[in-house]
Design a protein around this motif. Structure first.
Motif, PDB file in Angstrom:
ATOM      1  N   HIS A 319       5.523  15.143  -2.845  1.00  0.00           N
ATOM      2  CA  HIS A 319       6.601  15.722  -3.194  1.00  0.00           C
ATOM      3  C   HIS A 319       7.253  15.048  -4.321  1.00  0.00           C
ATOM      4  O   HIS A 319       7.903  15.365  -5.491  1.00  0.00           O
ATOM      5  CB  HIS A 319       7.870  15.258  -1.951  1.00  0.00           C
ATOM      6  N   GLN A 320       7.176  13.387  -4.603  1.00  0.00           N
ATOM      7  CA  GLN A 320       7.684  12.626  -5.527  1.00  0.00           C
ATOM      8  C   GLN A 320       7.030  13.174  -6.836  1.00  0.00           C
ATOM      9  O   GLN A 320       7.887  13.086  -7.766  1.00  0.00           O
ATOM     10  CB  GLN A 320       7.496  11.277  -5.280  1.00  0.00           C
ATOM     11  N   GLN A 321       5.795  13.016  -6.834  1.00  0.00           N
ATOM     12  CA  GLN A 321       5.075  13.173  -8.208  1.00  0.00           C
ATOM     13  C   GLN A 321       5.106  14.788  -8.642  1.00  0.00           C
ATOM     14  O   GLN A 321       5.339  15.255  -9.675  1.00  0.00           O
ATOM     15  CB  GLN A 321       3.445  12.845  -7.886  1.00  0.00           C
ATOM     16  N   SER A 322       4.629  15.645  -7.691  1.00  0.00           N
ATOM     17  CA  SER A 322       4.670  17.127  -7.989  1.00  0.00           C
ATOM     18  C   SER A 322       6.092  17.931  -8.256  1.00  0.00           C
ATOM     19  O   SER A 322       6.366  18.708  -9.149  1.00  0.00           O
ATOM     20  CB  SER A 322       3.936  17.953  -7.146  1.00  0.00           C
ATOM     21  N   GLY A 323       6.952  17.489  -7.187  1.00  0.00           N
ATOM     22  CA  GLY A 323       8.302  17.923  -7.093  1.00  0.00           C
ATOM     23  C   GLY A 323       9.537  17.278  -8.115  1.00  0.00           C
ATOM     24  O   GLY A 323      10.077  17.950  -8.673  1.00  0.00           O
ATOM     25  N   LEU A 324       9.262  16.048  -7.945  1.00  0.00           N
ATOM     26  CA  LEU A 324      10.543  15.239  -8.612  1.00  0.00           C
ATOM     27  C   LEU A 324      10.001  14.808  -9.944  1.00  0.00           C
ATOM     28  O   LEU A 324      10.861  14.172 -10.761  1.00  0.00           O
ATOM     29  CB  LEU A 324      10.884  14.127  -7.813  1.00  0.00           C
ATOM     30  N   GLY A 325       8.782  14.888 -10.194  1.00  0.00           N
ATOM     31  CA  GLY A 325       8.277  14.435 -11.431  1.00  0.00           C
ATOM     32  C   GLY A 325       8.129  12.732 -11.685  1.00  0.00           C
ATOM     33  O   GLY A 325       7.852  12.435 -12.958  1.00  0.00           O
ATOM     34  N   ALA A 326       7.854  12.233 -10.384  1.00  0.00           N
ATOM     35  CA  ALA A 326       7.856  10.756 -10.721  1.00  0.00           C
ATOM     36  C   ALA A 326       6.400  10.268 -10.950  1.00  0.00           C
ATOM     37  O   ALA A 326       5.478  11.048 -10.576  1.00  0.00           O
ATOM     38  CB  ALA A 326       8.153  10.041  -9.249  1.00  0.00           C
ATOM     39  N   GLY A 327       6.115   9.323 -11.572  1.00  0.00           N
ATOM     40  CA  GLY A 327       4.943   8.732 -11.712  1.00  0.00           C
ATOM     41  C   GLY A 327       3.997   8.162 -10.659  1.00  0.00           C
ATOM     42  O   GLY A 327       4.866   7.862  -9.371  1.00  0.00           O
ATOM     43  N   ALA A 328       2.796   7.801 -10.616  1.00  0.00           N
ATOM     44  CA  ALA A 328       2.152   7.273  -9.522  1.00  0.00           C
ATOM     45  C   ALA A 328       2.639   6.161  -8.987  1.00  0.00           C
ATOM     46  O   ALA A 328       2.830   5.728  -7.826  1.00  0.00           O
ATOM     47  CB  ALA A 328       0.667   7.098  -9.894  1.00  0.00           C
ATOM     48  N   LEU A 329       3.019   5.014 -10.019  1.00  0.00           N
ATOM     49  CA  LEU A 329       3.531   3.843  -9.608  1.00  0.00           C
ATOM     50  C   LEU A 329       4.922   3.913  -8.863  1.00  0.00           C
ATOM     51  O   LEU A 329       5.124   3.444  -7.749  1.00  0.00           O
ATOM     52  CB  LEU A 329       3.719   3.010 -10.807  1.00  0.00           C
ATOM     53  N   ARG A 330       5.633   4.689  -9.499  1.00  0.00           N
ATOM     54  CA  ARG A 330       7.072   5.002  -8.792  1.00  0.00           C
ATOM     55  C   ARG A 330       7.093   5.281  -7.241  1.00  0.00           C
ATOM     56  O   ARG A 330       7.714   5.063  -6.485  1.00  0.00           O
ATOM     57  CB  ARG A 330       7.967   5.953  -9.635  1.00  0.00           C
ATOM     58  N   ALA A 331       6.253   6.581  -7.232  1.00  0.00           N
ATOM     59  CA  ALA A 331       5.845   7.095  -6.314  1.00  0.00           C
ATOM     60  C   ALA A 331       5.230   6.285  -5.013  1.00  0.00           C
ATOM     61  O   ALA A 331       5.612   6.101  -3.793  1.00  0.00           O
ATOM     62  CB  ALA A 331       4.865   8.341  -6.022  1.00  0.00           C
ATOM     63  N   GLY A 332       4.387   5.344  -5.459  1.00  0.00           N
ATOM     64  CA  GLY A 332       3.954   4.146  -4.688  1.00  0.00           C
ATOM     65  C   GLY A 332       5.022   3.104  -4.183  1.00  0.00           C
ATOM     66  O   GLY A 332       5.205   2.893  -2.872  1.00  0.00           O
ATOM     67  N   LEU A 333       5.697   3.005  -5.176  1.00  0.00           N
ATOM     68  CA  LEU A 333       6.891   2.072  -4.670  1.00  0.00           C
ATOM     69  C   LEU A 333       7.744   2.736  -3.770  1.00  0.00           C
ATOM     70  O   LEU A 333       8.278   1.778  -2.779  1.00  0.00           O
ATOM     71  CB  LEU A 333       7.781   1.368  -5.866  1.00  0.00           C
ATOM     72  N   CYS A 334       8.170   3.845  -3.887  1.00  0.00           N
ATOM     73  CA  CYS A 334       8.976   4.543  -2.880  1.00  0.00           C
ATOM     74  C   CYS A 334       8.447   4.951  -1.461  1.00  0.00           C
ATOM     75  O   CYS A 334       9.252   4.905  -0.531  1.00  0.00           O
ATOM     76  CB  CYS A 334       9.378   5.920  -3.529  1.00  0.00           C
ATOM     77  N   SER A 335       7.164   4.822  -1.559  1.00  0.00           N
ATOM     78  CA  SER A 335       6.512   4.671  -0.257  1.00  0.00           C
ATOM     79  C   SER A 335       6.329   3.592   0.589  1.00  0.00           C
ATOM     80  O   SER A 335       5.997   3.399   1.689  1.00  0.00           O
ATOM     81  CB  SER A 335       4.943   5.584  -0.390  1.00  0.00           C
ATOM     82  N   ALA A 336       6.705   2.426  -0.153  1.00  0.00           N
ATOM     83  CA  ALA A 336       6.338   1.069   0.400  1.00  0.00           C
ATOM     84  C   ALA A 336       7.308   0.707   1.468  1.00  0.00           C
ATOM     85  O   ALA A 336       6.709   0.200   2.434  1.00  0.00           O
ATOM     86  CB  ALA A 336       6.348   0.069  -0.655  1.00  0.00           C
ATOM     87  N   PRO A 337       8.583   1.357   1.635  1.00  0.00           N
ATOM     88  CA  PRO A 337       9.339   0.722   2.734  1.00  0.00           C
ATOM     89  C   PRO A 337       8.896   1.316   3.895  1.00  0.00           C
ATOM     90  O   PRO A 337       8.923   0.360   4.971  1.00  0.00           O
ATOM     91  CB  PRO A 337      10.648   1.316   2.383  1.00  0.00           C
ATOM     92  N   ILE A 338       8.220   2.554   4.002  1.00  0.00           N
ATOM     93  CA  ILE A 338       7.887   2.831   5.451  1.00  0.00           C
ATOM     94  C   ILE A 338       6.511   1.985   5.848  1.00  0.00           C
ATOM     95  O   ILE A 338       6.526   1.692   7.065  1.00  0.00           O
ATOM     96  CB  ILE A 338       7.518   4.426   5.645  1.00  0.00           C
ATOM     97  N   ALA A 339       5.859   1.520   4.827  1.00  0.00           N
ATOM     98  CA  ALA A 339       4.645   0.854   5.075  1.00  0.00           C
ATOM     99  C   ALA A 339       4.958  -0.528   5.512  1.00  0.00           C
ATOM    100  O   ALA A 339       4.309  -1.053   6.503  1.00  0.00           O
ATOM    101  CB  ALA A 339       3.626   0.654   3.809  1.00  0.00           C
TER     102      ALA A 339
END
Length: 509
Positions: A319-339
Motif C-alpha cells: 500500500h505504501q509503495q504502490s498506492g502512496l508512492g513511498a520508497g522501500a526504506l520509508r515503507a520499511g520504517l513505517c512497518s517497524a512500529p508493529i514489529a
C-alpha cells in the motif's frame, strides 16, 4: 536456569520451575546467554532473508535482464525450500545431533549467500536461493531444540520470548536493511550486498558455534522414516508453490491441480505415519507429540497469528509503495512500529498481572481482530500515514506479541524433552507456513482489489479489505487459543504441576 543447574529427573517429569526437565542427551553450558545469542542470530538471518530480497527485485531485473517469472522464483525459491524441508531438518537434528546439524545448516546458508551475491545469471541465482533455503531449514529447527534441551523454567520462557521477538524483528529489518543496502549501492554492486551481508555474520557465528554449542549426541538408532519424509515434502511443495506463485501467474489451472494433489498427499502422509506406528516403527511426526496436551490448538493459533501478521505486513508495505508512492526504506520504517511492538510484548508479557496470563491469547487475538479492522478504516481513503495510524500499528504489534508468545511456549511446554526435535519441527513449520499462506492469501486480496497501477484511494480500499481478512484470521486464532489450555487450567501455566510450590511456578508459557 540451565539443565546443568537442574536436578536430574526422568525425561518428561517436571523441574521445580514447572517446565519439563531435560531428558537424556543434555550437556552442560558454561555461557547459556552467549549460546542463546548465537542460535537466535542464526534464526534472525534466516527470517531476514524471507523479506530482504523483495526490495532488491527491480535492481535484479535490470542487472540480470530477468523475466517476471524468473524474479518470482528468485523471491519464492528460498521460501519454498525453507518451508518444505523444515520438518526434515528437525528429524536430522534428532538423529545426528542438534549442534552438528545447526552448524551444517549455518555453513550451507552462509556459502549459498556468498554464491547468491556472486551469481552471474538469473538461473544460478534461483539455484543458489534454493540451496540457501535448504540451509535455513537445517539450521532453524535446531534453535528450538537447543532451547528445549538447554533451558528450563523461567529461563526457557525468556528464551522463547526472545525467539518470538526475533521472528517479528527479522521481517521488519529485512525490508529496512534491504532498502538501505540497495539505495547505498556499495562500490557499484547494486543488489548483491543484500546477500553478501550474511557472509561475515555467518563466518563469525560458525567460529562462535565451534566453542559455544553443547555436545548433544544424536540418536542414531532413531528411525528416519524416509517414506513419510518424501510424501510430506511432496505435499508441502505442492501446497507452497501455487500459493507463492499463484497470484503473479494469474492462478493457472496447474496451480489448482497442485493444491488438490497436496490435499491427497497430506491424507496419504497420515496413512503412512499410522502404518509405520502400527508396525512399531518411528514415524516422522510422532503421535505422542501431536497428542501432547494443548499442542495442536496452540500450533493452530500460532499459525493463524503469523498468517495475519505476515499478510498484513506484506499488504501494508505494498500500500505504501504502490498506492502512496513511498520508497522501500520509508515503507520499511513505517512497518517497524508493529514489529517493534510484537518484539517488546514477546519479551515482557510476563510483567503483566499474573491473573491475566491465562487469558492473554484469547484477549489479545480478540482485540487484534478489532484493531486491524479499525486501522483499515482509518486508511481506506488513501490518506498519508500519520502518527495516529502508526501508533495503532504499534498497539497491534503489542497485542500480537501478547497473544503469540504465551501460545508459543504453551505449544511446547507439555512435550517430553525427548520429543523436542519433532515438536520444534512442527511449530517451526507452522510459523513458516503461516507466513507463506498469509502473504499468498492476504496479498491476493489486496492485489486483486487494488489493481495495477493503483491510485491512493483504490489502494486504501484494498487495504481495508485485506485488514478485514486479517481480522477474520485472527478471530479464528482466538477460537483456537481458547482450546489451547485444558479445562480448569486457564490460569495455570502449561506444563505446571499443582504440587510445585507457588513461589517456584513460572509465568504462563
Amino acid at each position: 536456569m540451565t539443565d546443568l543447574q537442574s536436578r536430574r529427573r526422568p525425561a518428561g517429569t517436571d523441574s521445580p520451575g514447572g517446565a519439563p526437565a531435560a531428558g537424556p542427551g543434555t550437556a552442560s553450558v558454561a555461557r547459556p546467554g552467549l549460546l542463546l545469542a548465537l542460535v537466535l542470530s542464526g534464526q534472525f538471518m534466516a527470517v531476514l532473508d524471507t523479506a530482504i530480497v523483495n526490495v532488491a527485485v527491480p535492481t535484479i531485473r535490470t542487472d540480470l535482464h530477468a523475466s517476471g517469472a524468473a524474479l518470482q522464483f528468485v523471491v519464492a525459491g528460498y521460501t519454498v525450500a525453507y518451508a518444505v524441508l523444515l520438518i526434515t531438518g528437525a528429524r536430522l537434528g534428532a538423529r545426528y545431533g542438534y549442534s552438528r546439524v545447526f552448524q551444517s545448516g549455518l555453513a550451507a546458508f552462509t556459502a549459498a549467500s556468498l554464491a547468491c551475491g556472486l551469481a552471474p545469471a538469473t538461473g544460478w541465482l534461483i539455484a543458489f536461493r534454493l540451496l540457501q533455503g535448504a540451509g535455513a531449514a537445517l539450521m532453524v529447527p535446531q534453535v528450538m531444540s537447543l532451547v528445549q534441551r538447554t533451558f528450563t523454567g523461567q529461563a526457557r520462557i525468556r528464551a522463547l520470548g526472545l525467539y518470538s521477538a526475533v521472528l517479528a524483528g527479522g521481517i521488519a529489518a529485512g525490508q529496512v536493511l534491504g532498502g538501505v543496502l540497495v539505495d547505498a549501492d556499495l562500490f557499484g554492486t547494486g543488489w548483491r550486498p543484500v546477500f553478501l551481508v550474511n557472509l561475515p555474520i555467518g563466518v563469525l557465528l560458525l567460529a562462535a558455534g565451534a566453542r559455544l554449542l553443547p555436545r548433544l549426541p544424536g540418536d542414531r538408532d532413531r528411525g528416519f522414516d524416509l517414506p513419510g519424509l518424501l510424501v510430506l515434502a511432496a505435499a508441502l511443495g505442492l501446497l507452497v508453490v501455487p500459493l507463492v506463485l499463484g497470484h503473479e501467474l494469474g492462478w493457472p489451472g496447474w496451480g489448482w491441480a497442485m493444491l488438490g494433489a497436496s490435499a491427497l498427499l497430506f491424507a496419504l502422509f497420515a496413512g503412512v505415519e499410522r502404518r509405520i506406528a502400527r508396525r512399531g516403527g518411528q514415524p516422522l511426526i510422532s503421535g505422542r507429540v501431536l497428542g501432547a496436551a494443548g499442542l495442536l490448538p496452540a500450533v493452530g493459533a500460532v499459525f493463524m497469528i503469523m498468517l495475519a501478521f505476515a499478510g498484513f505486513m506484506f499488504s501494508f508495505a505494498l500500500h505504501q509503495q504502490s498506492g502512496l508512492g513511498a520508497g522501500a526504506l520509508r515503507a520499511g520504517l513505517c512497518s517497524a512500529p508493529i514489529a517493534v511492538g510484537f518484539g517488546v510484548a514477546s519479551l515482557h508479557w510476563q510483567r503483566l498481572p499474573r491473573r491475566l496470563h491465562g487469558v492473554l491469547p484469547r484477549l489479545g487475538t480478540a482485540l487484534l481482530a478489532v484493531g486491524y479492522l479499525l486501522l483499515g478504516l482509518l486508511l481506506r481513503d488513501g490518506a498519508a500515514i500519520g502518527a495516529g495510524p502508526l501508533l495503532l500499528t504499534a498497539v497491534l504489534g503489542l497485542l500480537a506479541g501478547c497473544a503469540y508468545a504465551p501460545l508459543f511456549g504453551r505449544a511446547l511446554a507439555r512435550v517430553d524433552p525427548a520429543d523436542a526435535a519433532d515438536a520444534s519441527g512442527v511449530v517451526a513449520s507452522a510459523v513458516q507456513l503461516g507466513q507463506v499462506v498469509g502473504i499468498a492469501l492476504i496479498g491476493s486480496v489486496f492485489l486483486g482489489a487494488a489493481g495495477r497501477p493503483a491510485s491512493a484511494g483504490d489502494s486504501g480500499h484494498a487495504l481495508l479489505l485485506a485488514a478485514a481478512a486479517v481480522g477474520a484470521a485472527v478471530a479464528v486464532a482466538a477460537v483456537l487459543a481458547a482450546r489451547a489450555v485444558p479445562a480448569g487450567r486457564a490460569q495455570a501455566p502449561a506444563g505446571e504441576r499443582t504440587k510445585a510450590p507457588a513461589a517456584e511456578r513460572p509465568a504462563d508459557g
